[in-house]
Design an enzyme around this catalytic site. Sequence first.
Site, PDB file in Angstrom:
ATOM      1  N   ASP A  34       3.228  -7.829   0.836  1.00  0.00           N
ATOM      2  CA  ASP A  34       4.675  -7.882   1.022  1.00  0.00           C
ATOM      3  C   ASP A  34       5.438  -7.585  -0.265  1.00  0.00           C
ATOM      4  OD1 ASP A  34       4.339  -8.865   3.776  1.00  0.00           O
ATOM      5  OD2 ASP A  34       3.707 -10.722   2.817  1.00  0.00           O
ATOM      6  N   HIS A  62       5.031  -3.121   7.320  1.00  0.00           N
ATOM      7  CA  HIS A  62       5.766  -2.471   6.235  1.00  0.00           C
ATOM      8  C   HIS A  62       7.183  -2.157   6.708  1.00  0.00           C
ATOM      9  CE1 HIS A  62       1.753  -0.939   4.306  1.00  0.00           C
ATOM     10  NE2 HIS A  62       1.894  -2.247   4.295  1.00  0.00           N
TER      11      HIS A  62
END
Length: 489
Positions: A34, A62
């Site tokens: 992340d 994503h």
Amino acid sequence: MTSVTCSASFPAAHLASPPAEGFADVLVGLQYGDEGKAKIIDALAAGYDVIARFNGGANAGHTIDTPFGRIALKQLPSGVFHPHATLYIGSGCALNPWKLADEIEQLREMGVPLEGRLRISARAALVQPHHIALDRRGGGTIGTTGNGIGPCYADRALRVRNDKRVNLMLGDLLNSEADTVASMRDVFTGMINADGGTSPWVAEMSDLLLSLPKVADTLRAYIEPDRGWLANRVKQGARVLFEGAQSVLLDVVDGCQPYVTSSHTVPAYAYVGGDLSPKYHRRTIGVAKAIMSRVGRGPFPSELGGERSAQYCDDASQSHLGVTDEQARFSPEQLLRSNDPFDVGTALRMLTGEYGTGTGRPRRIGMLDLAQLREVVKAHAVDCVYLNKVDCLAHYFHSTYQGVPMRVNRDVLSSDVMPDVLIYPGLSEHSLTLGREGKLDAAMHGFVDFVERQIGAPLAGIGLGPERASLVSLSAHQPALVVAASPHV
């Protein structure tokens, strides 16, 4: 015996000049995931001909903010909004065909067709219904996303269970759709019978099997049976950017067992899972973020709140509590002023949106760990680093830290001589505001210089917001200034 020589027997002028070969760069996250890899790939994609995935599957979310709107990609490479770029999904990936078909359709509805642009290796592993059921049943110990990725990779290694082949590949849908569906059904039925028919996912998994022929029709046009497809493109001059799904600290071998993902995430694996010879490697690009986070269980040395934070986030994940619940219960501004690091971590999570892209679960929050970054950069020969969420460091100025806490040393025995955590005082909200306008003042240059010296690699850019325009390229500025007031360790 005839003697053979490799030298040409005619003038070089008669030889046709071979086309210049291309190259490949590898972009990976340097922390626990992340880090904003998709944002960096989206910014760099214009300089590449192929954006390729080499590991993972629907367990990687994503998020990209684009002129088309925000989208969370799970299996498609992050260069989808660059029409010139070909997208490739390599044999090292574990693909959920149902979710992949949905993702393709979602992009089509956004006006981004993938026909002629997307190629998927026929050797990519196929996530099957029993993989998803097994992961949901047993993944809680690790804190998996429940997408069946671990059991899928396990079956790839196992190959055969009870005399039945279980390592199905995407190409099997192309070659023998009926047999592939039947094989999935047989394995899943065997699992149900072993459970005594008590599995809570029987109806859902059965629906997946019924819909698989339609899904196969959607994917058929994108499947690439030629294992040398990407190599041929590079030989003809194509420039490739490999995109890591998860990050290096979660590698199945290099990470801290068992709290890792189920695939290889390190840069070197790009050339195995991405179907290309490593001789084409040019450089390794790392992505990190200034407000660190981790989902699931496992070590997190710089975590704000330590074990309390880890347990809280695990309980919230099990109870399906997320951003809405925390917003209703807490005031981040009030928590930020607390003397308790656990409260500060909760506030930072709320203020910076640190919740799982795919699951919505709260992420564990930590301070920037430069000691850990230094080790990762060295271990994987990272050439340059992009540091995201630098703008979010401004929140620390409203906390009791009155500066930016960073972990600069590891396993320190005497904190009096060499502190583990350093409070960096050289930044200000004014510096961050100027940075968002693309202007780096002396304080920001000092921060950049400090980070570069700590991690042993240059910063190629800093992220000062989620939008494309918020990424500041440091190559456009003068070399970082050394500020006398900057702390040295």
